[in-house]
Design an enzyme around this catalytic site. Sequence first.
Site, PDB file in Angstrom:
ATOM      1  N   HIS A   1      -3.031  -2.804  -0.150  1.00 40.32           N
ATOM      2  CA  HIS A   1      -2.813  -2.670   1.266  1.00 40.32           C
ATOM      3  C   HIS A   1      -3.178  -1.176   1.668  1.00 40.32           C
ATOM      4  O   HIS A   1      -2.898  -0.473   0.647  1.00 40.32           O
ATOM      5  CB  HIS A   1      -1.505  -3.302   0.895  1.00 40.32           C
ATOM      6  CG  HIS A   1      -0.163  -2.505   0.081  1.00 40.32           C
ATOM      7  ND1 HIS A   1      -0.390  -2.711  -1.015  1.00 40.32           N
ATOM      8  CD2 HIS A   1       0.571  -1.125  -0.255  1.00 40.32           C
ATOM      9  CE1 HIS A   1       0.392  -2.498  -1.492  1.00 40.32           C
ATOM     10  NE2 HIS A   1       1.394  -0.730  -0.844  1.00 40.32           N
ATOM     11  N   GLY A   2      -2.369  -0.707   2.304  1.00 35.47           N
ATOM     12  CA  GLY A   2      -3.097   0.691   3.623  1.00 35.47           C
ATOM     13  C   GLY A   2      -1.929   1.316   2.778  1.00 35.47           C
ATOM     14  O   GLY A   2      -1.078   1.047   2.604  1.00 35.47           O
TER      15      GLY A   2
END
Length: 144
Positions: free
Chosen positions: A64-65
């Site tokens: 995920h970012g």
Amino acid sequence: MAKEILTKDNITLNALLTNKEEAIRFTGKILVENDYVESSYVEKMLEREELTTTYIGNNVAIPHGTEDAKGAVKETGLSVVISPEGVDFNGNTVNILIGIAGKGNEHLEILSKIALVCADEGNIQKLINASTKEEIMELFSEVN
């Protein structure tokens, strides 16, 4: 109406991935192609991995970012990539990649639901051995 978080289009079975970076890019590309995130989000997924691994155990990674990638998220969504051969994440074999993009703090709720599914060794084997996207959808829909 908001988009569905996980659709058949967000799932890839039998992915052949050669390394961690390719695996993360592949997982992120699904989110880009299905209009959950802007393309810049994928770079932030790689950046997150540099900061701390997204490997959570049980052959699962949740790319995920970074926190500053929030602006690149259009809609909350998941991508699920199953790699029966596995890919190396710093010495750990990952067979299940679950990409997450969350608006606001929605990713926290999603992470807890994923953790419940992935904590069960039986579910891990069902995910790795799934022959249809429906099987994947069913496993994740059971978590409310």
